[in-house]
Write a protein that holds these residues in place. Structure first.
Motif, mmCIF file in Angstrom:
data_model
loop_
_atom_site.group_PDB
_atom_site.id
_atom_site.type_symbol
_atom_site.label_atom_id
_atom_site.label_comp_id
_atom_site.label_asym_id
_atom_site.label_seq_id
_atom_site.Cartn_x
_atom_site.Cartn_y
_atom_site.Cartn_z
ATOM 1 N N ALA A 209 0.830 -1.201 0.000
ATOM 2 C CA ALA A 209 0.000 0.000 0.000
ATOM 3 C C ALA A 209 0.869 1.257 0.000
ATOM 4 N N ARG A 210 1.939 1.240 0.790
ATOM 5 C CA ARG A 210 2.838 2.397 0.839
ATOM 6 C C ARG A 210 3.549 2.585 -0.501
ATOM 7 N N ALA A 211 3.911 1.466 -1.145
ATOM 8 C CA ALA A 211 4.566 1.567 -2.457
ATOM 9 C C ALA A 211 3.620 2.184 -3.483
ATOM 10 N N GLU A 212 2.339 1.854 -3.377
ATOM 11 C CA GLU A 212 1.371 2.426 -4.308
ATOM 12 C C GLU A 212 1.218 3.928 -4.073
ATOM 13 N N ILE A 213 1.193 4.337 -2.805
ATOM 14 C CA ILE A 213 1.092 5.780 -2.510
ATOM 15 C C ILE A 213 2.350 6.505 -2.995
ATOM 16 N N THR A 214 3.498 5.876 -2.800
ATOM 17 C CA THR A 214 4.751 6.475 -3.269
ATOM 18 C C THR A 214 4.721 6.664 -4.785
ATOM 19 N N LEU B 122 0.284 4.881 7.389
ATOM 20 C CA LEU B 122 0.565 3.468 7.172
ATOM 21 C C LEU B 122 1.938 3.080 7.728
ATOM 22 N N GLY B 123 2.874 4.014 7.681
ATOM 23 C CA GLY B 123 4.196 3.742 8.229
ATOM 24 C C GLY B 123 4.171 3.497 9.724
ATOM 25 N N GLU B 124 3.176 4.063 10.417
ATOM 26 C CA GLU B 124 3.055 3.823 11.860
ATOM 27 C C GLU B 124 2.734 2.362 12.154
ATOM 28 N N ILE B 125 2.086 1.682 11.227
ATOM 29 C CA ILE B 125 1.732 0.282 11.460
ATOM 30 C C ILE B 125 2.988 -0.571 11.566
ATOM 31 N N THR B 126 3.913 -0.403 10.637
ATOM 32 C CA THR B 126 5.128 -1.222 10.616
ATOM 33 C C THR B 126 6.285 -0.594 11.378
ATOM 34 N N GLY B 127 6.126 0.673 11.775
ATOM 35 C CA GLY B 127 7.199 1.338 12.497
ATOM 36 C C GLY B 127 8.144 2.107 11.598
ATOM 37 N N GLU B 128 7.847 2.163 10.304
ATOM 38 C CA GLU B 128 8.710 2.940 9.393
ATOM 39 C C GLU B 128 8.580 4.425 9.677
ATOM 40 N N THR B 129 7.417 4.839 10.165
ATOM 41 C CA THR B 129 7.251 6.198 10.685
ATOM 42 C C THR B 129 7.375 6.086 12.193
ATOM 43 N N LEU B 130 8.535 6.384 12.713
ATOM 44 C CA LEU B 130 8.869 6.070 14.102
ATOM 45 C C LEU B 130 8.365 7.152 15.047
ATOM 46 N N ARG B 131 7.581 6.721 16.049
ATOM 47 C CA ARG B 131 7.148 7.619 17.127
ATOM 48 C C ARG B 131 7.484 6.950 18.454
ATOM 49 N N GLU B 132 8.310 7.628 19.246
ATOM 50 C CA GLU B 132 8.793 7.006 20.484
ATOM 51 C C GLU B 132 7.658 6.719 21.452
ATOM 52 N N ASP B 133 6.627 7.587 21.504
ATOM 53 C CA ASP B 133 5.538 7.346 22.450
ATOM 54 C C ASP B 133 4.768 6.082 22.081
ATOM 55 N N VAL B 134 4.620 5.817 20.778
ATOM 56 C CA VAL B 134 3.946 4.591 20.343
ATOM 57 C C VAL B 134 4.780 3.370 20.731
ATOM 58 N N LEU B 135 6.091 3.448 20.520
ATOM 59 C CA LEU B 135 6.967 2.334 20.891
ATOM 60 C C LEU B 135 6.880 2.059 22.379
ATOM 61 N N ASP B 136 6.954 3.092 23.196
ATOM 62 C CA ASP B 136 6.902 2.908 24.648
ATOM 63 C C ASP B 136 5.598 2.255 25.060
ATOM 64 N N GLU B 137 4.497 2.689 24.433
ATOM 65 C CA GLU B 137 3.190 2.149 24.802
ATOM 66 C C GLU B 137 3.084 0.679 24.399
#
Length: 451
Positions: free
Chosen positions: A162-167, A427-442
């Motif tokens: 899906a991300r490749a298609e958006i790209t 979509l990157g938040e799903i796989t972690g490609e868009t990294l957010r530290e608060d999401v990781l901690d949670e």
């Protein structure tokens, strides 16, 4: 939880007594820390990925016979040097081993830190990291199968596509902006609009958080009805044991009672409730209130009816808007005083079945009907059944819809590109490609310490 270079350690097996306990270390230099508390037998060297027999030492004092293994980077769970000590399963011994390691400069791992390091070091993505905990906590065969599909990367592959298609859509917009003489802007806009709508539809079709909740937590089934309808007897019959107290005295059940079982690989959480009726008994009123709350929160409301006596007004003492998904006519071994047509008139649309808790007649049919209320198991590994994944995907859909609307309104292509970038990030938040530290901690805070 950002990656650091400390050597970490934790018990990897469940706390308590057992035949074997495993203490895991990870980090550069963990082999040296291991060899300061573990001495291989006959001076043998530690061979990569091979268990070695030896002794655990506190100074010169032997505290246990044990096995140890080194898994050197990058071929390990965390892609760092990883060591494990396999000792006898005494909790006192494990505590002593950990204390010895801490004395050698090792620190205790935080919850989920081993798996977090695996993610941060690129061995797995975020969906696969979450699948590890889903596997550990799987309470049914169906939940386990779903976790395995996620761990094998089906969700990741779907999201990457899906991300490749958006790209590709972003590239098409950029080409139309940068090379207006060579790329037709109107044709590009129409093509991107069609692709936005198609991708948004596929993402929405893939989202099924209800299925994920039922896989992980179970199908919530509440048995309700008037006193002495046989709810507790039905609970016991489905469980195959005497779990609820059963008497001929109305109002025996004063509280909700929940037990789980597996039916065709699906975890089903059965809740027995107090008989619903008007009562002057203060304790029974509390039970009725709790029953009504359980009814409101259930996935499946099963109305249990004593088919051997005529319906009465107490059958209508239900929460406002009560509509059972299933009606069970109990006590089918006795002469029937209630007809299916009578119940269908009161509760149109509800399925009906008959059972006898004494003989077991109809119980297999009832089990099959309960499972039918759960979403069908999706063998496709691309299904977005986890709530976090579905929420991120739906945000991406909203951004794709915004991009489509901007292009339909004739807005500059750059405006649509901003919306497409937002969809890409979601979509990157799903796989972690868009990294957010608060999401990781949670996410990793929910892990056990040794994983």
């Amino acid at each position: 939880m950002l990656l650091d270079r400390d050597i970490i350690a934790a018990q990897a097996t469940a706390p308590g007594e057992g035949g074997i306990a495993i203490v895991r270390l990870s980090g550069e230099g963990c082999e040296g820390a291991l060899l300061r508390v573990f001495r291989p037998s006959a001076g043998r060297p530690l061979v990569n990925r091979r268990l070695t027999f030896g002794h655990l030492l506190d100074g010169d004092t032997v505290i246990d016979e044990a096995m140890a293994v080194m898994m050197r980077a990058p071929h390990s769970y965390t892609r760092e040097d990883v060591a494990e000590i396999h000792c006898h399963g005494s909790q006192a011994l494990v505590s002593r081993v950990l204390a010895l390691l801490l004395r050698e400069g090792v620190r205790m791992a935080r919850p989920g830190e081993f798996t977090c390091r695996a993610f941060l070091n690129g061995r797995i993505d975020l969906t696969q990291a979450e699948a590890v905990m889903r596997m550990i906590r799987a309470g049914s065969d169906r939940a386990l199968r779903s976790a395995v599909r996620q761990l094998e990367g089906g969700v990741s592959a779907f999201v990457r596509e899906a991300r490749a298609e958006i790209t590709a859509m972003l590239a098409a917009l950029c080409a139309a902006v940068d090379f207006p003489d060579e790329v037709d802007e109107q044709e590009t806009a129409e093509d991107v609009r069609a692709r936005c709508l198609s991708l948004a539809a596929r993402l929405r079709d893939a989202c099924d958080p209800r299925a994920g909740r039922m896989e992980d937590e179970g199908l919530r089934v509440v048995l309700c009805g008037r006193p002495n309808a046989g709810k507790s007897s039905l609970l016991n019959a489905l469980l195959g044991g005497e779990r609820a107290i059963v008497t001929d005295i109305p109002g025996t059940t004063r509280d909700t009672l929940s037990e789980s079982l597996q039916i065709d690989g699906l975890r089903v959480v059965l809740t027995d409730t107090a008989g619903l009726r008007e009562t002057g008994d203060a304790v029974e009123r509390i039970g009725v209130a709790r029953a009504q709350k359980a009814i409101a929160e259930a996935d499946v409301r099963v109305l249990v009816v004593d088919a051997s006596v005529p319906l009465c007004e107490e059958e209508d003492v239900m929460p406002d808007g009560f509509a059972p998904e299933l009606i069970v006519l109990n006590k089918s071994d006795l002469p029937a005083q209630v007809g299916e047509g009578e119940l269908a008139a009161r509760y149109p649309g509800a399925a009906q079945t008959t059972v006898c808790c004494v003989t077991g007649e109809g119980l297999d049919r009832l089990r099959a009907q309960l499972v039918s209320f759960a979403p069908a198991e999706d063998g496709e590994s691309s299904a977005l059944t986890q709530a976090r994944h579905a929420q991120a995907a739906l945000r991406a859909c909203k951004s794709l819809d915004d991009a489509d609307a901007a292009l339909a309104d004739g807005m500059p292509l750059d405006v649509a590109a901003v919306d497409l970038s937002a969809a890409l990030d979601a979509l990157g938040e799903i796989t972690g490609e868009t990294l957010r530290e608060d999401v990781l901690d949670e996410i990793f805070s929910r892990f056990c310490v040794g994983k």
